[in-house]
Enzyme design. Structure first.
Site, PDB file in Angstrom:
ATOM      1  N   GLY A 180      36.310  69.668  -2.615  1.00 32.75           N
ATOM      2  CA  GLY A 180      35.952  68.435  -1.281  1.00 32.75           C
ATOM      3  C   GLY A 180      35.717  69.560  -0.699  1.00 32.75           C
ATOM      4  O   GLY A 180      36.173  70.137  -0.421  1.00 32.75           O
ATOM      5  N   ILE A 182      37.294  69.856   2.071  1.00 30.60           N
ATOM      6  CA  ILE A 182      39.154  70.632   2.594  1.00 30.60           C
ATOM      7  C   ILE A 182      38.833  71.780   1.677  1.00 30.60           C
ATOM      8  O   ILE A 182      39.802  72.611   2.040  1.00 30.60           O
ATOM      9  CB  ILE A 182      40.299  69.872   2.695  1.00 30.60           C
ATOM     10  CG1 ILE A 182      40.438  68.570   3.430  1.00 30.60           C
ATOM     11  CG2 ILE A 182      41.257  70.155   2.996  1.00 30.60           C
ATOM     12  CD1 ILE A 182      41.402  67.063   4.009  1.00 30.60           C
ATOM     13  N   HIS A 436      12.154  78.300  19.358  1.00 35.81           N
ATOM     14  CA  HIS A 436      12.110  79.154  18.841  1.00 35.81           C
ATOM     15  C   HIS A 436      12.620  80.656  19.977  1.00 35.81           C
ATOM     16  O   HIS A 436      12.727  80.963  20.937  1.00 35.81           O
ATOM     17  CB  HIS A 436      10.767  79.897  19.139  1.00 35.81           C
ATOM     18  CG  HIS A 436      10.512  80.603  17.908  1.00 35.81           C
ATOM     19  ND1 HIS A 436      10.185  80.786  17.030  1.00 35.81           N
ATOM     20  CD2 HIS A 436       9.727  82.160  18.239  1.00 35.81           C
ATOM     21  CE1 HIS A 436      10.593  82.328  15.869  1.00 35.81           C
ATOM     22  NE2 HIS A 436       9.878  83.102  16.961  1.00 35.81           N
TER      23      HIS A 436
HETATM   24  C1  LIG Z   1      42.616  69.536   7.428  1.00 36.37           C
HETATM   25  C2  LIG Z   1      41.937  68.657   7.636  1.00 36.37           C
HETATM   26  C3  LIG Z   1      41.174  68.870   7.899  1.00 36.37           C
HETATM   27  C4  LIG Z   1      39.845  67.999   8.474  1.00 36.37           C
HETATM   28  N1  LIG Z   1      38.159  68.661   8.893  1.00 36.37           N
HETATM   29  C5  LIG Z   1      37.932  67.495   9.942  1.00 36.37           C
HETATM   30  C6  LIG Z   1      37.041  67.930  10.719  1.00 36.37           C
HETATM   31  O1  LIG Z   1      36.342  69.029  10.416  1.00 36.37           O
HETATM   32  N2  LIG Z   1      35.966  67.146  11.067  1.00 36.37           N
HETATM   33  C7  LIG Z   1      36.453  65.395  10.740  1.00 36.37           C
HETATM   34  O2  LIG Z   1      35.892  64.548  11.559  1.00 36.37           O
HETATM   35  N3  LIG Z   1      37.398  65.145   9.938  1.00 36.37           N
HETATM   36  C8  LIG Z   1      38.887  66.300   9.773  1.00 36.37           C
HETATM   37  N4  LIG Z   1      39.612  65.488   9.118  1.00 36.37           N
HETATM   38  C9  LIG Z   1      40.139  64.241   8.895  1.00 36.37           C
HETATM   39  C10 LIG Z   1      40.545  64.212  10.836  1.00 36.37           C
HETATM   40  O3  LIG Z   1      41.605  64.720  10.842  1.00 36.37           O
HETATM   41  C11 LIG Z   1      41.046  62.296   9.896  1.00 36.37           C
HETATM   42  O4  LIG Z   1      40.123  61.256   9.995  1.00 36.37           O
HETATM   43  C12 LIG Z   1      41.342  61.626  11.697  1.00 36.37           C
HETATM   44  O5  LIG Z   1      42.826  62.360  12.592  1.00 36.37           O
HETATM   45  C13 LIG Z   1      41.550  60.456  11.791  1.00 36.37           C
HETATM   46  O6  LIG Z   1      41.805  59.587  12.478  1.00 36.37           O
HETATM   47  P1  LIG Z   1      43.145  58.414  12.660  1.00 36.37           P
HETATM   48  O7  LIG Z   1      43.522  58.249  13.634  1.00 36.37           O
HETATM   49  O8  LIG Z   1      43.019  57.531  11.800  1.00 36.37           O
HETATM   50  O9  LIG Z   1      43.928  58.932  11.702  1.00 36.37           O
HETATM   51  P2  LIG Z   1      45.548  60.354  12.313  1.00 36.37           P
HETATM   52  O10 LIG Z   1      44.539  61.301  12.936  1.00 36.37           O
HETATM   53  O11 LIG Z   1      46.025  61.174  11.088  1.00 36.37           O
HETATM   54  O12 LIG Z   1      46.335  59.752  13.226  1.00 36.37           O
HETATM   55  C14 LIG Z   1      47.564  58.698  12.578  1.00 36.37           C
HETATM   56  C15 LIG Z   1      48.469  58.876  13.993  1.00 36.37           C
HETATM   57  O13 LIG Z   1      49.592  57.677  13.663  1.00 36.37           O
HETATM   58  C16 LIG Z   1      51.123  58.185  13.541  1.00 36.37           C
HETATM   59  N5  LIG Z   1      51.783  57.679  12.860  1.00 36.37           N
HETATM   60  C17 LIG Z   1      52.038  57.169  11.635  1.00 36.37           C
HETATM   61  N6  LIG Z   1      52.627  56.106  11.128  1.00 36.37           N
HETATM   62  C18 LIG Z   1      53.698  55.558  12.500  1.00 36.37           C
HETATM   63  C19 LIG Z   1      54.373  54.496  12.440  1.00 36.37           C
HETATM   64  N7  LIG Z   1      55.191  54.242  11.613  1.00 36.37           N
HETATM   65  N8  LIG Z   1      54.819  54.654  14.262  1.00 36.37           N
HETATM   66  C20 LIG Z   1      54.013  55.090  15.282  1.00 36.37           C
HETATM   67  N9  LIG Z   1      53.267  56.572  14.654  1.00 36.37           N
HETATM   68  C21 LIG Z   1      52.244  56.431  13.756  1.00 36.37           C
HETATM   69  C22 LIG Z   1      50.945  59.580  13.621  1.00 36.37           C
HETATM   70  O14 LIG Z   1      52.257  60.257  13.638  1.00 36.37           O
HETATM   71  C23 LIG Z   1      49.613  60.034  13.730  1.00 36.37           C
HETATM   72  O15 LIG Z   1      49.141  61.166  14.652  1.00 36.37           O
HETATM   73  C24 LIG Z   1      40.097  66.594   8.908  1.00 36.37           C
HETATM   74  C25 LIG Z   1      41.125  65.864   7.757  1.00 36.37           C
HETATM   75  C26 LIG Z   1      42.003  67.366   7.125  1.00 36.37           C
HETATM   76  C27 LIG Z   1      43.682  66.450   6.904  1.00 36.37           C
END
Ligand SMILES: Cc1cc2nc3c(=O)[nH]c(=O)nc-3n(C[C@H](O)[C@H](O)[C@H](O)COP(=O)(O)OP(=O)(O)OC[C@H]3O[C@@H](n4cnc5c(N)ncnc54)[C@H](O)[C@@H]3O)c2cc1C
Length: 459
Positions: A180, A182, A436
């Site tokens: 996929g 990643i 272009h």
């Molecule tokens: C290797 C990799 C490459 C990626 N590349 C891309 C890309 O190029 N482009 C793209 O659009 N997306 C990419 N993504 C996906 C993207 O990172 C996620 O879709 C995005 O970070 C999701 O955001 P979120 O806010 O839902 O969650 P997250 O970014 O995971 O944030 C959740 C936060 O909640 C905090 N948290 C969790 N539980 C608790 C708790 N109980 N108390 C307090 N804090 C808590 C965590 O510490 C974290 O900081 C990639 C992901 C990975 C793993």
């Protein structure tokens, strides 16, 4: 109410990643009082373990390839080696710069930033380090984690993207489990850094969520780059012996490697956070939310990777902003997953928006398709890249899918998403002038061809 009782916030947000912090910033901008709870680093996965660091690695990989391929352009250059400490210095510098900027933004907006692990203890209350934060609205944004397979322990030379981002050596042989987004991005990096790479994917093709023709082109390009892949084959197990990992596949084949990268998807972080106890419905760990990000519990919303759908940072941003505006009473339009642009940053890059040809045929029956080969695009030839822009339109109707592959084609997704989201007809786009020589012209030319007035197209 006692004198030192906490005030009630307009929004309490659990999780400071893309979804959570976007909601906090937009909420504060709209004059709402906001508390943002984060247990680790502001910015979440995207900034610290996802989008930004991986794209920095991919850029370093491109630099390595440029050094290697200078001769092709008449430039005498040689590729010596990759110094991982230098790569990390560069990558961490980018992350740290953006992290500081983000911290400044949050500080500047008078958001109550609370460090610590939070838990939903009531539909309107998050508890963190003994402190109870009460909100008229609560937004769940706890993100996702890297999954593994049953019986496959992540340790030593078996890593997920999280550990692979920090390795201090270039492994001579890598097996990437999962073809996929990643998986193919890391495969691309490792190959450019000098590793011998094999991708193992159970589905019949790489990047299986993309249009089938894109998968085929990627597979052709990966073959040319000597990135090996085994599709339609199941992983059976892995054993570690010192610094090597032996990967067993169904059918009895084994592959020896110095690193096994497990890239089999990401699961929601919702376990043990009090969600179900507060009445929030979960489905296989994901929070069930409607198109307005409502969980069904009044005042409790969910955004980002914990909500089923595309796991992308900009979807998280869009949902976070949506929820803040919804709470502020602006009645925003819901975020349409199909209109969200998708980019995979391997070499060659993949960019798409809307329906694949197969999905469009299923939905509309009769569709028209045109594939513009980058062989006719001047800039792509200058870059010496191969690929195409593929358009899918409803018969005599608007463009419902754009699929692109080729070096740097990710940069073209901006116009593609406007075309899709504004339901443009090929003739609308054909009348717009594209500069272009740019790769952007390929988008223009594809629409010209579909509108019946092809320019640089061989019959
Ligand atoms: C290797 C990799 C490459 C990626 N590349 C891309 C890309 O190029 N482009 C793209 O659009 N997306 C990419 N993504 C996906 C993207 O990172 C996620 O879709 C995005 O970070 C999701 O955001 P979120 O806010 O839902 O969650 P997250 O970014 O995971 O944030 C959740 C936060 O909640 C905090 N948290 C969790 N539980 C608790 C708790 N109980 N108390 C307090 N804090 C808590 C965590 O510490 C974290 O900081 C990639 C992901 C990975 C793993």
């Amino acid at each position: 109410m006692s004198a030192d009782a906490e005030k009630t916030f307009d929004i309490v947000i659990l999780g400071g990643g893309s979804g959570g912090y976007a909601c906090a910033l937009r909420g504060a901008e709209l004059g709402l009082s906001v508390a943002l709870v984060e247990k680790s680093k502001l910015g979440g996965t995207c900034l610290h373990q996802g989008c930004i660091p991986t794209k920095a690695l991919l850029h370093a990989a491109e630099v390595a390839d440029s050094a290697r391929e200078g001769e092709k352009f008449g430039v005498k250059s040689t590729f010596e080696s990759v110094d991982m400490s230098g790569v990390h210095r560069y990558k961490d510098g980018v992350v740290s710069h953006l992290h500081k900027g983000l911290q400044g933004l949050v500080k500047g907006k008078a958001i109550e930033y609370v460090e610590g692990e939070g838990r939903l203890v009531a539909p309107d209350t998050v508890e963190v380090g003994g402190r109870r934060l009460t909100g008229r609205n609560v937004v769940l944004a706890t993100g996702s984690y890297a999954k593994s397979l049953p019986g496959l322990e992540v340790s030593g030379r078996v890593m997920t993207s999280e550990q692979a981002l920090e390795i201090d050596f270039v492994p001579p042989r890598v097996v990437v489990l999962g073809g996929g987004v990643i998986g193919v991005e890391f495969a691309s990096v490792f190959k450019s850094f000098g590793s011998e790479v094999t991708i193992v994917e159970a589905l019949p093709r790489l990047v299986a969520a993309e249009d089938e023709s894109v998968s085929k082109q990627l597979e052709r390009s990966f073959r040319k780059r000597k990135i090996a892949f085994r599709t339609g084959v199941r992983f059976e197990g892995a054993t570690q012996n010192g610094d090597t990992v032996t990967v067993s596949l169904e059918g009895g084949d084994t592959i020896e490697a110095d690193l096994l990268l497990v890239a089999v998807g990401r699961g929601p972080v919702t376990d043990g956070l009090g969600y179900e106890e507060a009445g929030v419905r979960l489905d296989r760990g994901y929070v069930v939310a409607d198109e307005r990000c409502r969980t069904g519990v009044p005042g409790v919303f969910a955004v980002g990777d914990i909500v089923p759908g595309l796991q992308l940072a900009h979807r998280g941003f869009a949902q976070g902003i949506f929820v803040a505006e919804e709470i502020a009473g602006l009645s925003p339009a819901p975020v349409d997953d199909l209109g969200i642009p998708r980019v995979t940053y391997c070499d060659p890059e993949i960019a798409s928006v809307g329906l694949t040809e197969a999905q469009a045929r299923e939905k509309y029956g009769d569709v028209e398709v045109f594939e513009y080969n980058l062989g006719g695009n001047g800039r792509s030839q200058i870059l010496q890249t191969q690929g195409f822009v593929k358009l899918v339109r409803e018969k005599d109707g608007p463009v419902v899918g754009v699929h692109m592959i080729g070096a740097r084609m990710g940069e073209q997704v901006g116009e593609a998403q406007l075309i899709y989201n504004w339901e443009a007809l090929p003739s609308d786009v054909a009348n717009l002038v594209h500069a272009h020589p740019t790769q952007n012209e390929a988008l223009g030319e594809a629409h010209m061809a579909l509108a019946g007035k092809p320019l640089h197209v061989h019959a």
